[in-house]
Design a protein around this motif. Sequence first.
Motif, PDB file in Angstrom:
ATOM      1  N   GLY A 133       0.813  -1.215   0.000  1.00 17.90           N
ATOM      2  CA  GLY A 133       0.000   0.000   0.000  1.00 17.90           C
ATOM      3  C   GLY A 133       0.844   1.261   0.000  1.00 17.90           C
ATOM      4  O   GLY A 133       0.514   2.247  -0.659  1.00 17.90           O
ATOM      5  N   GLY A 134       1.950   1.244   0.738  1.00 15.15           N
ATOM      6  CA  GLY A 134       2.858   2.382   0.745  1.00 15.15           C
ATOM      7  C   GLY A 134       3.463   2.631  -0.627  1.00 15.15           C
ATOM      8  O   GLY A 134       3.593   3.777  -1.071  1.00 15.15           O
ATOM      9  N   LYS A 135       3.812   1.546  -1.331  1.00 20.37           N
ATOM     10  CA  LYS A 135       4.347   1.696  -2.690  1.00 20.37           C
ATOM     11  C   LYS A 135       3.282   2.276  -3.623  1.00 20.37           C
ATOM     12  O   LYS A 135       3.582   3.155  -4.435  1.00 20.37           O
ATOM     13  CB  LYS A 135       4.829   0.352  -3.227  1.00 20.37           C
ATOM     14  N   GLN A 136       2.056   1.777  -3.511  1.00 20.30           N
ATOM     15  CA  GLN A 136       0.974   2.307  -4.338  1.00 20.30           C
ATOM     16  C   GLN A 136       0.737   3.788  -4.019  1.00 20.30           C
ATOM     17  O   GLN A 136       0.562   4.604  -4.924  1.00 20.30           O
ATOM     18  CB  GLN A 136      -0.317   1.506  -4.124  1.00 20.30           C
ATOM     19  N   LEU A 137       0.745   4.111  -2.744  1.00 23.65           N
ATOM     20  CA  LEU A 137       0.561   5.504  -2.340  1.00 23.65           C
ATOM     21  C   LEU A 137       1.684   6.373  -2.894  1.00 23.65           C
ATOM     22  O   LEU A 137       1.439   7.483  -3.386  1.00 23.65           O
ATOM     23  CB  LEU A 137       0.511   5.593  -0.812  1.00 23.65           C
ATOM     24  N   LEU A 138       2.898   5.877  -2.865  1.00 19.63           N
ATOM     25  CA  LEU A 138       4.037   6.612  -3.416  1.00 19.63           C
ATOM     26  C   LEU A 138       3.863   6.833  -4.916  1.00 19.63           C
ATOM     27  O   LEU A 138       4.000   7.954  -5.407  1.00 19.63           O
ATOM     28  CB  LEU A 138       5.340   5.862  -3.130  1.00 19.63           C
ATOM     29  N   TYR A 139       3.546   5.773  -5.655  1.00 17.43           N
ATOM     30  CA  TYR A 139       3.379   5.896  -7.106  1.00 17.43           C
ATOM     31  C   TYR A 139       2.284   6.905  -7.459  1.00 17.43           C
ATOM     32  O   TYR A 139       2.484   7.777  -8.295  1.00 17.43           O
ATOM     33  CB  TYR A 139       3.022   4.550  -7.742  1.00 17.43           C
ATOM     34  N   TRP A 140       1.141   6.770  -6.822  1.00 17.31           N
ATOM     35  CA  TRP A 140       0.019   7.648  -7.153  1.00 17.31           C
ATOM     36  C   TRP A 140       0.250   9.079  -6.656  1.00 17.31           C
ATOM     37  O   TRP A 140      -0.260  10.026  -7.235  1.00 17.31           O
ATOM     38  CB  TRP A 140      -1.298   7.067  -6.630  1.00 17.31           C
ATOM     39  N   SER A 141       1.050   9.232  -5.616  1.00 18.16           N
ATOM     40  CA  SER A 141       1.392  10.580  -5.150  1.00 18.16           C
ATOM     41  C   SER A 141       2.320  11.279  -6.135  1.00 18.16           C
ATOM     42  O   SER A 141       2.225  12.496  -6.338  1.00 18.16           O
ATOM     43  CB  SER A 141       2.044  10.512  -3.770  1.00 18.16           C
ATOM     44  N   ILE A 142       3.192  10.518  -6.764  1.00 21.30           N
ATOM     45  CA  ILE A 142       4.054  11.087  -7.800  1.00 21.30           C
ATOM     46  C   ILE A 142       3.200  11.564  -8.968  1.00 21.30           C
ATOM     47  O   ILE A 142       3.452  12.631  -9.541  1.00 21.30           O
ATOM     48  CB  ILE A 142       5.125  10.067  -8.233  1.00 21.30           C
ATOM     49  N   VAL A 143       2.157  10.793  -9.296  1.00 16.88           N
ATOM     50  CA  VAL A 143       1.215  11.226 -10.343  1.00 16.88           C
ATOM     51  C   VAL A 143       0.562  12.543  -9.937  1.00 16.88           C
ATOM     52  O   VAL A 143       0.425  13.460 -10.747  1.00 16.88           O
ATOM     53  CB  VAL A 143       0.146  10.136 -10.612  1.00 16.88           C
ATOM     54  N   MET A 144       0.168  12.648  -8.663  1.00 13.13           N
ATOM     55  CA  MET A 144      -0.451  13.881  -8.157  1.00 13.13           C
ATOM     56  C   MET A 144       0.490  15.075  -8.308  1.00 13.13           C
ATOM     57  O   MET A 144       0.067  16.156  -8.728  1.00 13.13           O
ATOM     58  CB  MET A 144      -0.795  13.719  -6.669  1.00 13.13           C
ATOM     59  N   VAL A 145       1.743  14.885  -7.945  1.00  8.98           N
ATOM     60  CA  VAL A 145       2.730  15.962  -8.074  1.00  8.98           C
ATOM     61  C   VAL A 145       2.891  16.343  -9.543  1.00  8.98           C
ATOM     62  O   VAL A 145       2.961  17.532  -9.882  1.00  8.98           O
ATOM     63  CB  VAL A 145       4.077  15.561  -7.433  1.00  8.98           C
ATOM     64  N   ALA A 146       2.938  15.353 -10.423  1.00 12.50           N
ATOM     65  CA  ALA A 146       3.072  15.631 -11.859  1.00 12.50           C
ATOM     66  C   ALA A 146       1.874  16.423 -12.380  1.00 12.50           C
ATOM     67  O   ALA A 146       2.038  17.356 -13.184  1.00 12.50           O
ATOM     68  CB  ALA A 146       3.222  14.325 -12.636  1.00 12.50           C
ATOM     69  N   ILE A 147       0.693  16.092 -11.927  1.00 18.09           N
ATOM     70  CA  ILE A 147      -0.502  16.847 -12.323  1.00 18.09           C
ATOM     71  C   ILE A 147      -0.393  18.282 -11.815  1.00 18.09           C
ATOM     72  O   ILE A 147      -0.736  19.234 -12.517  1.00 18.09           O
ATOM     73  CB  ILE A 147      -1.782  16.165 -11.803  1.00 18.09           C
ATOM     74  N   GLY A 148       0.104  18.445 -10.594  1.00 18.62           N
ATOM     75  CA  GLY A 148       0.292  19.789 -10.044  1.00 18.62           C
ATOM     76  C   GLY A 148       1.274  20.607 -10.857  1.00 18.62           C
ATOM     77  O   GLY A 148       1.046  21.787 -11.133  1.00 18.62           O
TER      78      GLY A 148
ATOM     79  N   ARG B 256     -12.308  20.332  -9.477  1.00 22.33           N
ATOM     80  CA  ARG B 256     -11.169  20.145 -10.375  1.00 22.33           C
ATOM     81  C   ARG B 256      -9.848  20.286  -9.625  1.00 22.33           C
ATOM     82  O   ARG B 256      -8.848  19.689 -10.012  1.00 22.33           O
ATOM     83  CB  ARG B 256     -11.241  21.130 -11.528  1.00 22.33           C
ATOM     84  N   ALA B 257      -9.843  21.049  -8.568  1.00 22.62           N
ATOM     85  CA  ALA B 257      -8.620  21.214  -7.776  1.00 22.62           C
ATOM     86  C   ALA B 257      -8.309  19.952  -6.975  1.00 22.62           C
ATOM     87  O   ALA B 257      -7.154  19.560  -6.859  1.00 22.62           O
ATOM     88  CB  ALA B 257      -8.747  22.407  -6.839  1.00 22.62           C
ATOM     89  N   VAL B 258      -9.330  19.305  -6.429  1.00 23.07           N
ATOM     90  CA  VAL B 258      -9.097  18.144  -5.562  1.00 23.07           C
ATOM     91  C   VAL B 258      -9.338  16.805  -6.258  1.00 23.07           C
ATOM     92  O   VAL B 258      -9.014  15.762  -5.691  1.00 23.07           O
ATOM     93  CB  VAL B 258      -9.947  18.216  -4.275  1.00 23.07           C
ATOM     94  N   ALA B 259      -9.882  16.808  -7.465  1.00 17.97           N
ATOM     95  CA  ALA B 259     -10.166  15.551  -8.165  1.00 17.97           C
ATOM     96  C   ALA B 259      -8.935  14.665  -8.338  1.00 17.97           C
ATOM     97  O   ALA B 259      -9.015  13.452  -8.097  1.00 17.97           O
ATOM     98  CB  ALA B 259     -10.838  15.828  -9.503  1.00 17.97           C
ATOM     99  N   PRO B 260      -7.782  15.207  -8.752  1.00 14.98           N
ATOM    100  CA  PRO B 260      -6.613  14.324  -8.877  1.00 14.98           C
ATOM    101  C   PRO B 260      -6.251  13.643  -7.561  1.00 14.98           C
ATOM    102  O   PRO B 260      -5.910  12.459  -7.547  1.00 14.98           O
ATOM    103  CB  PRO B 260      -5.494  15.271  -9.332  1.00 14.98           C
ATOM    104  N   MET B 261      -6.356  14.362  -6.460  1.00 13.92           N
ATOM    105  CA  MET B 261      -6.047  13.775  -5.166  1.00 13.92           C
ATOM    106  C   MET B 261      -7.031  12.647  -4.855  1.00 13.92           C
ATOM    107  O   MET B 261      -6.632  11.553  -4.456  1.00 13.92           O
ATOM    108  CB  MET B 261      -6.095  14.827  -4.057  1.00 13.92           C
ATOM    109  N   LEU B 262      -8.315  12.895  -5.059  1.00 10.51           N
ATOM    110  CA  LEU B 262      -9.321  11.874  -4.770  1.00 10.51           C
ATOM    111  C   LEU B 262      -9.131  10.634  -5.633  1.00 10.51           C
ATOM    112  O   LEU B 262      -9.206   9.505  -5.141  1.00 10.51           O
ATOM    113  CB  LEU B 262     -10.726  12.455  -4.962  1.00 10.51           C
TER     114      LEU B 262
END
Length: 117
Positions: free
Chosen positions: A58-73, A93-99
């Motif tokens: 789960g931590g690895k998945q959270l890391l991968y998807w958080s990198i996606v979030m940063v890239a979207i930002g 639209r501001a919080v959708a990528p996070m969700l």
Amino acid sequence: MKNLNFIFGIVNISSGLVFIFLSIPLIAKKIPMNNLYGFRIKKALTSDDNWYKINKYGGKQLLYWSIVMVAIGVACFVFPVEVQKNEVANGLRAVAPMLVCITMAIVKTILYSKTLA
């Protein structure tokens, strides 16, 4: 409009960085079974072995998807976002990528937990 791009970018980058920092101790297996922190799903709470396996995954998945979030930002600073007249739509639209990213990490972790004995 540029102000909105700035807000979208900061929201996604900052939330992505927070989740990256939260994922690192899980990946490193530094968090023992507890009542507050980690992927607290039923299968993870059955044993220490399951706890560490599920939380590492789960931590690895959270890391991968958080990198996606940063890239979207970061993309929000490069590509203009069309402003909507509806403030609720702008907020979503501001919080959708996070969700979406956090949901993906959780769903993938739950699916992984079903593969464990």
